[in-house]
Design a protein around this motif. Structure first.
Motif, short mmCIF file in Angstrom:
data_model
loop_
_atom_site.label_atom_id
_atom_site.label_comp_id
_atom_site.label_asym_id
_atom_site.label_seq_id
_atom_site.Cartn_x
_atom_site.Cartn_y
_atom_site.Cartn_z
N ARG A 221 0.84 -1.21 0.00
CA ARG A 221 0.00 0.00 0.00
C ARG A 221 0.87 1.26 0.00
O ARG A 221 0.59 2.22 -0.72
N LEU A 222 1.93 1.28 0.80
CA LEU A 222 2.81 2.44 0.84
C LEU A 222 3.49 2.64 -0.52
O LEU A 222 3.62 3.78 -1.00
N ARG A 223 3.91 1.56 -1.15
CA ARG A 223 4.56 1.66 -2.46
C ARG A 223 3.60 2.13 -3.54
O ARG A 223 4.04 2.59 -4.60
N GLY A 224 2.30 2.03 -3.27
CA GLY A 224 1.32 2.48 -4.25
C GLY A 224 1.16 3.98 -4.31
O GLY A 224 0.40 4.48 -5.17
N PRO A 226 1.28 7.41 -5.62
CA PRO A 226 1.53 7.81 -7.02
C PRO A 226 2.84 8.57 -7.23
O PRO A 226 3.42 8.49 -8.32
N TRP A 227 3.32 9.28 -6.22
CA TRP A 227 4.56 10.06 -6.39
C TRP A 227 5.71 9.17 -6.84
O TRP A 227 6.56 9.60 -7.62
N PHE A 228 5.75 7.93 -6.34
CA PHE A 228 6.88 7.05 -6.67
C PHE A 228 6.95 6.77 -8.17
O PHE A 228 8.03 6.48 -8.70
N SER A 229 5.83 6.85 -8.85
CA SER A 229 5.79 6.53 -10.29
C SER A 229 6.14 7.73 -11.17
O SER A 229 6.30 7.57 -12.39
N LEU A 230 6.27 8.91 -10.57
CA LEU A 230 6.61 10.09 -11.37
C LEU A 230 8.01 9.97 -11.94
O LEU A 230 8.92 9.44 -11.30
N ALA A 231 8.18 10.48 -13.13
CA ALA A 231 9.51 10.52 -13.74
C ALA A 231 10.27 11.74 -13.24
O ALA A 231 9.67 12.77 -12.94
N PRO A 232 11.60 11.67 -13.12
CA PRO A 232 12.38 12.86 -12.79
C PRO A 232 12.23 13.91 -13.88
O PRO A 232 11.94 13.56 -15.03
N LEU A 271 10.40 0.00 2.82
CA LEU A 271 9.89 0.99 1.88
C LEU A 271 11.04 1.83 1.33
O LEU A 271 11.12 2.06 0.12
N SER A 272 11.92 2.27 2.22
CA SER A 272 13.08 3.06 1.77
C SER A 272 13.95 2.24 0.83
O SER A 272 14.34 2.71 -0.25
N VAL A 273 14.23 1.01 1.20
CA VAL A 273 15.11 0.16 0.41
C VAL A 273 14.53 -0.11 -0.98
O VAL A 273 15.20 0.06 -2.01
N VAL A 274 13.28 -0.52 -1.01
CA VAL A 274 12.66 -0.93 -2.28
C VAL A 274 12.50 0.26 -3.23
O VAL A 274 12.77 0.14 -4.44
N THR A 275 12.08 1.40 -2.71
CA THR A 275 11.88 2.56 -3.60
C THR A 275 13.21 3.11 -4.11
O THR A 275 13.28 3.58 -5.25
N ILE A 276 14.26 3.02 -3.31
CA ILE A 276 15.58 3.43 -3.79
C ILE A 276 16.05 2.49 -4.90
O ILE A 276 16.48 2.92 -5.98
N ALA A 277 15.98 1.19 -4.63
CA ALA A 277 16.45 0.21 -5.62
C ALA A 277 15.64 0.29 -6.91
O ALA A 277 16.21 0.23 -8.01
N GLU A 278 14.34 0.44 -6.80
CA GLU A 278 13.51 0.54 -8.00
C GLU A 278 13.81 1.80 -8.79
O GLU A 278 13.83 1.77 -10.03
N ALA A 279 14.04 2.92 -8.10
CA ALA A 279 14.34 4.17 -8.79
C ALA A 279 15.64 4.07 -9.57
O ALA A 279 15.74 4.52 -10.72
N ILE A 280 16.66 3.48 -8.96
CA ILE A 280 17.94 3.34 -9.66
C ILE A 280 17.81 2.38 -10.84
O ILE A 280 18.32 2.64 -11.94
#
Length: 365
Positions: A221-224, A226-232, A271-280
């Motif tokens: 749910r936290l990973r959902g 929408p901000w995480f899906s935004l492109a830089p 949450l921190s780990v997964v969103t960092i790894a996915e972004a990279i």
């Protein structure tokens, strides 16, 4: 070029203390002549955190908090001068970021609590502050600010990323052009949860998180968000990732009412780990080395989990001569120097601005 000295001061999104460095610049060479840290007084920290939300008498409260922060900055400057043996006249300028309390570049503003004139008066040294506003005026995010410095210190190394694990995580992708963006929370939510349940400013070494178990439903749910899906280009802060944001997701996720606090902490770490790894992986799949800095680089559990999640080598900036807690403060010494010399340091490829800008405003001694 003659040797110059600058001081950099940083109190980040975690709002737990002030880091300062006195840096010596000789041409392209940079050395740390002195470093110091100071925890924020509990009352000032509470006041700064309260200013992240609307409330009564905000303008007066913000002014008082700015003065209190400037006084903390002045104490750090005194320590740096005493340690280095330099007089105020030997320092060209101080780079003082201030404390971000609102960040809404999409609405055309960002706000850092600061009192640079007070700091200049107390120290007798010129101060460069308000580093973000010009970039926002040019249509940019005003953040992250440090990628240009990362490139200056760590060089043009395509495939190398610098990961700052502060309250918010941000990554710099070295190469041509230099890119950078926020990835989401690093320590901020974990710190708030530790303060609530442990009465401690943070979870030392991630020991408490390591004692818990990640809740898959809550993490999903936290990973959902929408901000995480935004492109830089993109940046964020407490405006979005607040305790209220976490509370809303906890209340909306089935099976979390009886969840142990340490399990929530473990989930926030993941949450921190997964969103960092996915972004990279999404935006820099050719990355072969990540160098971590910031307070989170001292969190053993966080670094261990990151090492397992990243498909490339993870190390700390300390292995390359840069103490992990000095990177951002040194960056603001570098940014102050860039301002004094008229060098643009806000990069359009990072912030999305229409053009490069000179960061900061000068308050003479």
């Amino acid at each position: 070029m003659p040797t110059e000295h600058y001081i950099g001061l940083m109190s980040g999104t975690s709002t737990d203390g002030v880091d300062g460095v006195l840096a010596e610049f000789e041409g392209a060479a940079i050395q740390i002549a002195a470093a110091a840290s100071l925890p924020l007084p509990a009352e000032l920290r509470r006041d700064l955190l309260a200013l992240n939300a609307t409330g009564l008498d905000e303008l007066a409260r913000a002014a008082r908090a700015a003065n209190g922060l400037a006084d903390c900055y002045a104490q750090i400057v005194e320590r740096l001068l005493a340690e280095s043996g330099l007089a105020p006249a030997g320092v060209r300028a101080i780079g003082a970021h201030g404390q971000t309390v609102r960040h809404a570049p999409e609405a055309g503003y960002t706000l850092q609590i600061n009192a640079p004139a007070r700091l200049a008066e107390r120290t007798g040294i010129a101060v460069v502050a308000d580093f973000r506003s010009r970039d926002v005026a040019a249509g940019g995010q005003g953040a992250p600010l440090v990628p240009a410095f990362h490139a200056a210190w760590f060089g043009d190394r395509p495939g190398r990323a610098i990961l700052n694990l502060g309250g918010i995580a941000n990554v710099t992708l070295l190469g041509e052009p230099v890119r950078g963006f926020d990835t989401g929370p690093a320590n901020m939510l974990m710190d708030a949860w530790a303060q609530r349940h442990l009465g401690q400013p943070y979870d030392r070494d991630g020991t408490w998180a390591a004692s818990g178990h990640c809740h898959a439903g809550l993490l999903a749910r936290l990973r959902g968000e929408p901000w995480f899906s935004l492109a830089p280009p993109k940046s964020t802060g407490r405006d979005l990732f607040s305790p209220d944001w976490l509370r809303a997701h906890l209340e909306a996720t089935p099976g979390t009412k009886q969840l142990a606090p340490e399990d929530v902490q473990a989930t926030l770490l993941m949450l921190s780990v997964v969103t960092i790894a996915e972004a990279i992986d999404r935006h820099a799949p050719d990355t072969h080395e990540v160098l971590a800095c910031g307070g989170g680089a001292l969190n053993t559990a966080l670094m261990t989990a990151l090492d397992q999640a990243l498909p490339c080598r993870l190390a700390s900036t300390a292995e390359h001569g840069m103490p992990v807690q000095s990177v951002e403060a040194l960056a603001f010494a570098w940014l102050a120097r860039a301002h004094i010399h008229g060098h643009p340091a806000c990069l359009p490829a990072v912030t999305g601005a229409r053009h490069a800008t000179i960061a900061g405003c000068l308050y003479p001694a």
